[in-house]
Write an enzyme that holds these catalytic residues in place. Structure first.
Site, PDB file in Angstrom:
ATOM      1  N   CYS A   5      46.222  34.745  45.579  1.00 17.95           N
ATOM      2  CA  CYS A   5      46.543  34.865  46.999  1.00 17.95           C
ATOM      3  C   CYS A   5      47.978  34.446  47.287  1.00 17.95           C
ATOM      4  CB  CYS A   5      45.541  34.057  47.815  1.00 17.95           C
ATOM      5  SG  CYS A   5      45.630  34.348  49.601  1.00 17.95           S
TER       6      CYS A   5
ATOM      7  N   GLU B 107      40.912  38.918  44.587  1.00 12.45           N
ATOM      8  CA  GLU B 107      40.455  37.549  44.865  1.00 12.45           C
ATOM      9  C   GLU B 107      39.029  37.579  45.416  1.00 12.45           C
ATOM     10  OE1 GLU B 107      41.871  33.767  47.684  1.00 12.45           O
ATOM     11  OE2 GLU B 107      42.555  35.819  48.089  1.00 12.45           O
TER      12      GLU B 107
ATOM     13  N   LYS C 200      43.091  28.236  41.494  1.00 12.76           N
ATOM     14  CA  LYS C 200      44.191  28.279  42.455  1.00 12.76           C
ATOM     15  C   LYS C 200      44.654  26.867  42.797  1.00 12.76           C
ATOM     16  CE  LYS C 200      45.255  30.053  47.103  1.00 12.76           C
ATOM     17  NZ  LYS C 200      44.685  30.714  48.299  1.00 12.76           N
TER      18      LYS C 200
END
Length: 522
Positions: free
Chosen positions: A399, A286, A349
């Site tokens: 994440c 990430e 995300k």
């Protein structure tokens, strides 16, 4: 007196001692019991502590004289559980202690108190329906499971450290997740660990058998079934080699202007340490490329030097709206970059971290988010299956999106062949957080029957097959890379097909059985 009679008598004496507690002693005991129980979580994984922590909770529930006290049993126990289980959240605030250090008590104790409300609602529900006798164990376990499920989506959701996550220590038992997911494992754990509380009830052979069936029989049956599944399904590979890079960039220097070039150079160097000719994709964590790659052609082309000649670089990086476009927005994204620097695909995300990537109720709270900059991130559209040249279709998770059961494959999306989780656990140092995060991601592989590839900035990077068997790993705090052959997926699992409906049906059935048993003579 027989051994069995002595055991029942000892349990009765313990239950009476807990029942005699009041005021601050009662509350402090509950907090201590929850904190002690949290030692069952990864990476400590001392499962036997639950056999004292949860029976004592049941005995204190039995002694609750009011509805408020019944709620307090779950809340105070949960507060201790989450304080110990989530202490590592404070590490993220220590990256800039002068700016964020004051938030540590709110982040650890306040967040723990908020999450504990769900366990308080579980014990309150059991009290409201009149759970008693032998059946109260089933009612409490079912209410606990439903409360944890509610916690996974209420207020955007935060299902971290649910009770079922303690089974990361046992891969055979973890296989039960393919049938009933995390919530099924939570139900099994609550039933097995609360059952010894029945030792304090009037002794009888039937009660002793029931305790044995729940406390020993349930986990043993899950272990046996899981062992059979692991033996029945041998490891299988796709033949595609992936290179996972763990650059180990300190969080405090990651976004320093004078260090960003060197960070990108290091990532490329690690990627090209050995020949890329047989590699299908290089995977970075990430935000591994500390530039806005959608607008920065120069740095995107340089990052593309890490892409295999006939493959792709899959990297995390931020994305912003093009210059001049309004409103200005910011995304935390995964890029698929071809040799030469062309962007093949982007995934944004969707599950953003409150206070980390955006500030809830920003108009009312005069604080800034923990990540760099003042602009809140914009959520993406949700689970997606990306089709990339030269690779099987993949479900990206950025994440902590990996902690959400049942949210790997989009409802309107084709089923992927593997899961890719990129993350930056460098926020949490050498703490329990990265181990717990890894355990959650691994369970997603088992639930869905899909292999998982995980790239983490400071670790733990790993590859798991669709049964959760480890293929490769780079430990916490290490710098380097590894090559691993992508495992083959399995056919869709029951949990992958039916989602939360199966574990919730089990919980409701358990609740009904508990109520029925409670109407009988205790």
């Amino acid at each position: 007196m027989s051994t069995a009679a002595r055991v029942f008598a000892t349990a009765r004496a313990l239950a009476d001692r807990f029942a005699a507690l009041s005021g601050w002693r009662r509350r402090l005991t509950l907090v201590g019991l929850g904190a002690f129980g949290a030692l069952a979580l990864p990476p400590v994984s001392l499962l036997p502590v639950l056999l004292l922590s949860l029976p004592a909770l049941v005995w204190l529930f039995d002694a609750a004289a009011t509805r408020r006290a019944a709620f307090g049993v779950g809340w105070w126990w949960g507060w201790g559980w989450f304080i110990v289980g989530l202490y590592w959240v404070s590490y993220a605030l220590l990256t800039d202690p002068a700016k964020f250090g004051w938030m540590i008590p709110f982040a650890v104790f306040g967040l723990s108190g908020l999450l504990a409300v769900f366990l308080g609602l579980a014990t309150l529900t059991a009290r409201l329906v009149g759970a008693r006798g032998t059946g109260r164990i089933a009612v409490l376990a079912a209410a606990w499971t439903v409360a944890e499920w509610l916690r996974s989506w209420a207020l955007t959701g935060f299902p971290w450290n649910s009770l079922g996550s303690v089974w990361d220590v046992s891969l055979p038992v973890l296989q039960f997740g393919a049938l009933a997911g995390l919530w099924g494992l939570s139900l099994l754990t609550a039933l097995a660990a609360m059952a010894p509380a029945l030792l304090a009830d009037s002794p009888s052979p039937r009660r002793a058998v029931l305790i044995g069936l729940l406390t020993i029989g349930l986990p043993l049956a899950a272990w046996g079934g899981g062992s059979w599944r692991l033996a029945l399904v041998p490891p299988a590979e796709t033949g595609l080699t992936l290179r996972v890079v763990q650059p180990h960039i300190p969080q405090g220097t990651k976004w320093l202007e004078e260090r960003r070039e060197s960070h990108l150079f290091d990532a490329v160097t690690l990627s090209r340490g050995t020949s890329l000719d047989t590699v299908a994709a290089v995977i970075w964590p990430e935000a591994a490329a500390p530039f806005f790659l959608n607008l920065d052609d120069q740095h995107r082309a340089y990052a593309a030097l890490a892409a295999p000649p006939s493959g792709l670089l899959l990297t995390g990086a931020l994305r912003i709206t093009p210059r001049g476009e309004n409103p200005f927005r910011l995304w935390n994204s995964l890029y698929a970059i071809a040799p030469g620097g062309a962007t093949v695909a982007v995934f944004d995300k969707a599950h953003l971290v409150p206070f980390g990537e955006y500030v809830p109720l920003r108009q009312l709270l005069p604080i800034t988010k923990i990540t760099n900059g003042s602009t809140d991130f914009t959520p993406g559209p949700g689970p997606r299956t990306l089709t990339l040249p030269g690779l099987p279709p993949v479900a990206p998770l950025v994440c902590y999106e990996a902690i959400f059961p049942g949210q790997v494959v989009g409802h309107d999306q084709p089923r992927p062949d593997w899961i890719l989780n990129i993350t930056d656990d460098g926020w949490f140092g050498l703490s329990a957080g990265p181990y717990q995060h890894l355990a959650a991601a691994r369970l997603r592989a088992v639930e869905e029957g899909l292999p998982l590839v995980r790239a983490a900035n400071t670790g733990i990077s790993a590859v798991f097959d669709p049964l959760g068997r480890e293929v490769a790993r780079l430990g916490l705090g290490e710098r380097g890379s590894f090559d691993a052959v992508l495992p083959r997926p399995l056919a869709v699992t029951p949990y992958g097909r039916f989602g939360d409906s199966l574990p919730l049906a089990l919980a409701l059935a358990c609740f009904a059985v508990g109520l029925a048993c409670g109407k009988k003579r205790p």
